[in-house]
Design an enzyme around this catalytic site. Structure first.
Site, mmCIF file in Angstrom:
data_model
loop_
_atom_site.group_PDB
_atom_site.id
_atom_site.type_symbol
_atom_site.label_atom_id
_atom_site.label_comp_id
_atom_site.label_asym_id
_atom_site.label_seq_id
_atom_site.Cartn_x
_atom_site.Cartn_y
_atom_site.Cartn_z
ATOM 1 C CG LEU A 663 -8.086 16.908 -2.937
ATOM 2 C CD1 LEU A 663 -6.938 17.883 -3.141
ATOM 3 C CD2 LEU A 663 -8.933 16.798 -4.211
ATOM 4 C CB THR A 667 -3.544 12.912 3.794
ATOM 5 O OG1 THR A 667 -4.296 13.134 2.595
ATOM 6 C CG2 THR A 667 -2.429 11.929 3.507
ATOM 7 C CD GLN A 671 -3.689 18.524 7.408
ATOM 8 O OE1 GLN A 671 -3.859 19.734 7.260
ATOM 9 N NE2 GLN A 671 -2.693 18.038 8.090
ATOM 10 N N GLY A 736 -7.057 22.412 6.287
ATOM 11 C CA GLY A 736 -6.027 22.395 7.335
ATOM 12 C C GLY A 736 -6.420 23.080 8.626
ATOM 13 C CD GLU A 737 -5.385 27.852 8.715
ATOM 14 O OE1 GLU A 737 -5.057 28.724 9.534
ATOM 15 O OE2 GLU A 737 -5.390 28.040 7.491
#
Lengths: 770, 166, 326
Positions: A663, A667, A671, A736-737
């Site tokens: 997206l 950023t 991440q 995120g992970e």
């Protein structure tokens, strides 16, 4: 988590399987997929200027008149009872406002344990909080001292005279393992899954590896200390909190303290890192109760030692991975079993076998894991729970097998990629790990890796390359809602109680809402961090972006109807129905006739309204049941290993990700890198050290628990396939992970390539290489 | 006794055990300086005293008497970002933002240390000026821990500034 | 931390006269942390960090380093960098830039062990902290404990990098006390734990470290400091080696070696030195010297690797020095 939940989830899955795709969210791909708008563009964190100037106000930064400060007292014993409790000296100390112990603590129930059945449940433990004289684990809070200043509170806390009667407790893993239990469910999956006779197939396989891998306790160690600033006004409670679960925390506090939910407000506009650790813990309840007893606004900030004692981390694991393969390298048997720690009062199984189930097909398989009871601070989820350590075991084993077979480890992986989910048999929504590997290998220069270990060196430093797969499931959490407000000046606000810990939630949802509503990002404001806003679920499971995006989709659909109503008969849009319209050019446009357009501002002006506002929740996330949905990655690492000292230094890494639409490249890259750096720490340096004789954590400090420092972190290259997932909002899956998964194995495999030494025990410290 | 904080003279606290960190945050409400460990182990509380970077958690406020303390709030002049702050934004040198003020203060001092030719542990020839490399920046910033993993962006921000100044 | 008095010493004499009653405060990087942990509980801090401190050349060509000089200033001094590089690098290997700006030379010599049981007032027994209470480190979390100079009472490692280099350089500690000044070889300054680990230095009551003398050295200019640790930076040593060699006609004329991370005090490797002097520098010789130095190491399960790590690191440092000297 119960057998019942298994049955329920299983039956929903079956029912959903029969439904035609069009009935499901995601059945028709999100129309924004593939459209060139604000989504997909580079955009810096929207709150970066506040953060670099120190203007961002975190939970412990809020200025309040009449504030008092609290300090906690932790039990130095591991299990037993308080037999002597003298607060006289502490109460008499200068500045002391109150001493809170189980004697005067208000009676509160324990919070409901986190589980699938109740999205607002927040408890990591169901032990009583300062309700009785019993101690269950070392470091448990036994008292709080409230004083005018932090220095006074800290000093008075040392003056409490507490005596204990100590009872025996399970504190060493080897013993606890012997009586470990099996629970029916691992989060959303049955604990045990088996097909065929994997043990028998293993023993007859042409090639086989069978080894034990161990990983240590870890602590999240967000740099921000957990903190609350608590303000009571009558029966109204305001809490400035450092939390990754804003709305659930407000709901839990309301329930525990007998308040109306609308009278509890939790604010957390900035969170100084979470990683699973900024959930709901004992200090929340103690701070809120202590502020009520003190009759004053109160701040409780855990000490760094307190973070280790109050907030549990990632459990240690002992895992067996056995792999059998035929002459062509096809897996004939795959066994992944083992033990982690989960005391009976905790609720977070370290589900290290879950990722493996989706990663490879095999003629037969056996997945199962057990949970050992130890007297420890309740363990919890930590970035990529399960997969972070599970991928270390299975991806090391794959590398071992490739070496034994004498084939390239990437080739071995590609030969065993599944076409459908190997256990459930459902289709993947999108899966291009093969492309991620090919792209990553080319960019990293994998072809330069010598197949034989120990061939490259530079002076005393041996050089090696390794790779490994990462995997993390897609989650869209139910219950996410947002409010969209259009203003007459042509701007929009999108609001929900989301938490932004630096992932870029606000930045990305601003981009998203702009595209969704036909606006520019400059005219959209994303408001979050406040439980008074429509509730968003906890930031967890890498699911926040998709969850909120689903709610924005729902709210924008509802907004169309509301705008039609306001537009009335004088509008150029008169007579059109919602399905005839879409958002564009800061207004609504007829699908069939783009000339029929009316701006939001014009609609609101004619209706004589300043604004229009709708609130909606995202559709039930049925796509998760209908499809196998996983972010995947190919991780590459190059290491240098000293022949003299065994020191391992990672010189470069590359992550090649397949996570759907990206997206915001800036950023997202942050991440991915951040996740990989946590994987680097897991691989090389991080370990929470319990004294197994006593059950006490002995390195509760950032000096003695080694998170990677700048010098440990090499340049990290990040690429992605960017192939949209047709079953998710915006085509995106969580990011995120996934970065943390696969990294430890890639590094351990690189160390093997450099030295010929296989290390199966993390952290991969120099003594294991010597 | 008086401490100069961001150009303003203030009286030190009466309670002599109060750290400079608590004094800045609790008494002066300069909460840009962060507390990450209170153990001297993370660098989040980094401020400048007489231009040199120090840990405010291990400094008693009284020790700053007669000195000039510069916090993250005092770096920039006016509303514009300080060059180091701007570079952090441009290079994505942050995520959650909590270690950021300490990183920015440390980086500001680091640039001065490079200019004066101070060596680091990774400087090969201690008698020569340290080369301007990413490794030098990484070693010199290692006293500032970051848990989100913004290291690459931070280092590229500082390296870009250092290169621009030579 | 209890309420305390803070004052600043105007000169060394005041520090000496107040020294019996007050704790001296240098950079505070260790003392303030230990006060917060409850290990140290002074009532009165006398700040000596602003006493004048520089580096002066001595008559015999050595250097006199002021006790209040910051670690950063010491490491950056051109004379130290040129003539005593092992000292500069040892200081730069320690802590972080912030801490080196704060910490003083005298304070560094006085820093206390980082043994986790020493720091854990509430939960652990430690003979060094409370004499006679026991040593929980033995059999416990002990990766960073010592393997040389240990006793039944204590296995805590000395944490300093700087002191290791000073020991190798035959530095002399200058003390100022109620009975006047005296000088002490640095190897006599730190005390082995024996039965009384709480007695860490040879400082007499009221004595103050005024400075440290580096004697002139013909080998120091080509000396080295290598530190081995778990994290690449900002971590204490598992093992460190400070060493210098001087060769004459293909033989070792002079050798100075000290080890960090392995000793209860900064460890002068006298046995290794004795074997080296007069011998030809060969891998076998270096191996014998390293073996001799570590021969009496006593390990915990968590430190079983340390003697081998120390031997390897020492051999590597000596090899490099010999190659450079040849």
């Amino acid at each position: 988590m119960s057998t019942l939940q298994n049955v329920l989830i299983g039956s929903v899955r079956t029912a959903v399987g029969w439904l035609p795709e069009g009935w499901l969210p995601g059945g028709r791909p999100d129309p924004l997929i593939g459209r060139h708008g604000a989504v997909g563009r580079q955009s810096a964190l929207s709150d970066a200027p506040e953060k670099v100037t120190g203007a961002a106000r975190f939970a412990a930064d809020v200025a309040v008149d009449g504030l008092c400060h609290a300090a906690l007292v932790h039990a130095p014993i591991t299990r037993g009872r308080i037999t002597r409790l003298d607060t006289t000296a502490a109460e008499a100390a200068p500045g002391v406002v109150a001493v809170v112990t189980h004697r005067n603590m208000p009676r509160v129930d324990s919070p409901a344990l986190i589980g699938l059945s109740n999205p607002s449940a927040v408890g990591n433990s169901d032990l009583p909080i300062l309700q009785d004289d019993r101690v269950h684990y070392n470091g448990q809070v036994v008292a709080a001292v409230v004083a005018e200043t932090q220095a006074q509170a800290d000093h008075a806390a040392t003056l409490l005279d507490i005596g204990y009667e100590v009872t025996k407790a399970p504190t060493d893993f080897a013993t606890a393992k012997a009586s470990a239990r099996t629970i029916p469910t691992l989060l959303y999956e049955p604990t045990q899954r088996a097909e065929g006779d994997a043990e028998a197939d293993l023993s007859t396989s042409r090639y086989a590896v069978d080894a034990i891998y161990t990983t240590p306790w870890q602590t999240h160690n967000a740099i921000e200390l957990h903190a609350l600033t608590v303000i009571w006004e009558g029966d109204r409670l305001t809490v400035h909190d450092a939390t990754q679960m804003i709305a659930p925390t407000a709901t839990a506090l309301a329930k525990m303290f007998g308040l109306k939910r609308e009278n509890v407000r939790v604010l957390s506009p900035f969170v100084g890192g979470g990683f699973g650790g900024k959930g709901f813990w004992d200090h929340h309840v103690i701070a809120v109760a202590a502020a009520r007893l003190a009759g004053r606004p109160l701040r409780l900030r855990l000490t760094r030692e307190g973070v280790y004692r109050v907030v549990g981390g990632r459990s240690q694991t002992e895992q067996r991975v056995a792999l059998g393969a035929d002459a062509e390298g096809r897996f004939t048997a795959l066994i992944h079993t083992g033990t982690s720690v989960m005391p009976p009062y905790s609720c977070s199984p370290e589900a290290f076998t879950l990722g493996t189930r989706a990663m490879y097909r095999s003629g037969s398989y056996l997945y199962s894991q057990r949970h050992a009871d130890m007297a420890v601070v309740p363990n919890t989820f930590m970035r990529a729970p399960g997969e972070a350590v599970g991928t270390f075991a299975v991806e090391s084993a794959v590398d071992e097998l490739a070496h034994e077979m004498g084939i390239d480890p990437i080739e071995l992986r590609l030969r065993n990629l599944p076409e459908v989910h190997p256990v459930t048999g459902v289709r993947f929504s999108q899966h291009a790990l093969d492309q991620a590997y090919r792209d990553g290998a080319a960019r990293f220069g994998w072809a330069e890796r010598p197949a034989t270990p120990g061939e490259r060196r530079d002076g005393e430093w041996r050089i090696g390359m390794g790779c490994a797969s990462g995997s993390f499931p897609y989650v869209r959490l139910p219950g996410a809602s947002v409010r969209i407000t259009l203003h007459r000046d042509g701007t929009a606000a999108v609001a929900c109680s989301a938490q932004d810990m630096g992932m870029g939630t606000a930045t990305v949802q601003t981009q998203h809402a702009a595209d969704r509503l036909g606006l520019t990002p400059e005219t959209v404001r994303f408001v979050s961090g406040d439980s008074d806003l429509p509730p968003a679920p906890a930031a967890g499971g890498s699911g926040q972006t998709a969850s909120i995006a689903g709610a924005v989709m729902a709210a924008s659909a509802k907004l169309v109807g509301e705008l039609i109503r306001l537009a009335g008969n004088a509008s150029p849009l008169a007579g059109l129905r919602a399905e005839d319209l879409h958002f564009d050019r800061a207004g609504l446009v007829a699908r069939e006739d783009p000339a029929r357009h009316e701006s939001f501002a014009a609609i609101l002006a004619r209706a004589n309204r300043e604004e229009v506002s709708v609130t909606a929740s995202g559709a039930v996330p049925m796509e998760m049941f209908r499809y196998a949905m996983h972010s995947t990655s190919a991780i590459f690492a190059e290491v240098r290993v000293s022949d003299v000292t065994g020191e391992v230094r990672v010189t470069r890494m590359l992550g090649s990700f397949d996570c759907g639409t990206i997206l915001n490249p800036r950023t997202a890259a942050s991440q991915f890198r951040g996740g990989m750096i946590m994987g680097l720490g897991l691989a090389l340096t991080e370990e929470t050290l319990y004294d197994e004789r006593t059950g006490r954590i002995m390195n509760p400090s950032l000096a003695d628990y080694h998170v990677p420092a700048h010098l440990d972190v090499p340049p990290i290259d990040v690429i992605w396939t960017g192939i949209p997932d047709p079953r998710t909002p915006l085509g995106a899956r969580g990011i995120g992970e996934i970065g943390t998964t696969g990294v430890a194995a890639a590094i351990a495999n690189a160390v093997f390539n450099a030295t010929g030494k296989r290390v199966r025990d993390l952290p991969l410290t120099l003594d294991k290489v010597l | 006794m008086a401490i100069t904080v961001n150009g303003t003279k203030v009286d030190p606290p009466g309670d002599m055990r109060v750290s400079l960190l608590d004094f800045l945050r609790d008494d002066l409400h300069l909460t840009g300086t962060k507390i990450g460990c209170n153990q001297g182990a993370c660098g989040a509380c980094t401020v400048l005293i007489d231009g040199e970077r120090v840990l405010s958690c291990l400094t008693l406020a009284a020790q700053a008497d007669g000195r000039e303390v510069t916090t993250i709030e005092g770096l920039a002049e006016g509303d514009a970002l300080h060059a180091v702050q701007a570079a952090f934004v441009d290079h994505d040198g942050l995520q959650c933002g909590y270690c950021t003020p300490g990183q920015v203060c440390a980086a500001t001092a680091l640039l001065n240390e490079l200019r004066t030719g101070s060596p680091s542990y990774v400087t090969g020839d201690l008698t020569a000026a340290a080369p301007l490399t990413a490794e030098e920046i990484r070693e010199r910033l290692s006293g500032n821990l970051c848990r989100c993993g913004a290291h690459n962006g931070i280092v590229s921000a500082v390296l870009a500034l250092a290169e621009a100044r030579t | 931390m209890t309420v305390l008095r803070y004052s600043r010493a105007a000169d060394l004499a005041e520090a000496v006269s107040a020294g019996q009653e007050a704790r001296l405060l240098g950079g505070g990087t260790n003392l303030i942390d230990l006060m917060r942990k409850g290990v140290e509980r002074p009532q009165h801090l006398l700040d000596v960090s602003r006493l004048p401190a520089g580096i002066d050349e001595t008559e015999d060509g050595g250097l006199l380093i002021g006790g209040a000089l910051s670690n950063a200033a010491l490491a950056a001094d051109p004379r130290i960098r040129a003539h005593y590089p092992m000292l500069s690098r040892a200081v730069l290997a320690g802590a972080s830039a912030q801490i080196r700006n704060m910490a003083t030379v005298a304070g560094n010599l006085m820093q206390r062990t980082r043994c986790p049981y020493f720091a854990d007032v509430a939960g652990a027994s430690c003979n060094r902290r409370v004499p006679g209470s026991g040593c929980d480190a033995q059999g416990g979390v002990s990766r960073y404990t010592a393997v040389l100079g240990t006793s039944k009472s204590c296995i805590a490692a000395h944490p300093s990098d700087m002191a290791v280099a000073l020991v190798a350089l035959d530095a002399v500690v200058c003390l100022e006390g109620p009975a006047g000044p005296r000088r002490l070889a640095i190897t006599d300054f730190h005390l082995l734990p024996g039965d009384s680990p709480e007695k860490e230095t040879a400082l007499a009551p009221g004595e103050v470290i005024s400075g440290v003398v580096l004697p002139p050295s013909s080998l120091a200019a080509r000396s080295a400091y290598r530190k081995v640790r778990d994290r690449a930076s900002y971590a204490f040593a598992l093992v460190s080696v400070a060493a210098g060699l001087r060769l004459e006609a293909g033989r070792i004329a002079e050798a100075r070696i000290a080890l960090g991370g392995v000793g209860t005090v900064p460890w002068r490797a006298a046995r290794a030195e004795a074997l080296l002097i007069g011998a030809e520098p060969t891998p076998e010789l270096f191996a014998r010297a390293a073996d001799a130095e570590l021969a009496e190491a006593e390990t915990q399960p968590a430190t079983a690797f340390k003697p081998e790590l120390a031997r390897r690191t020492l051999r590597a440092v000596l090899t490099t020095l010999a190659e450079d000297a040849a």
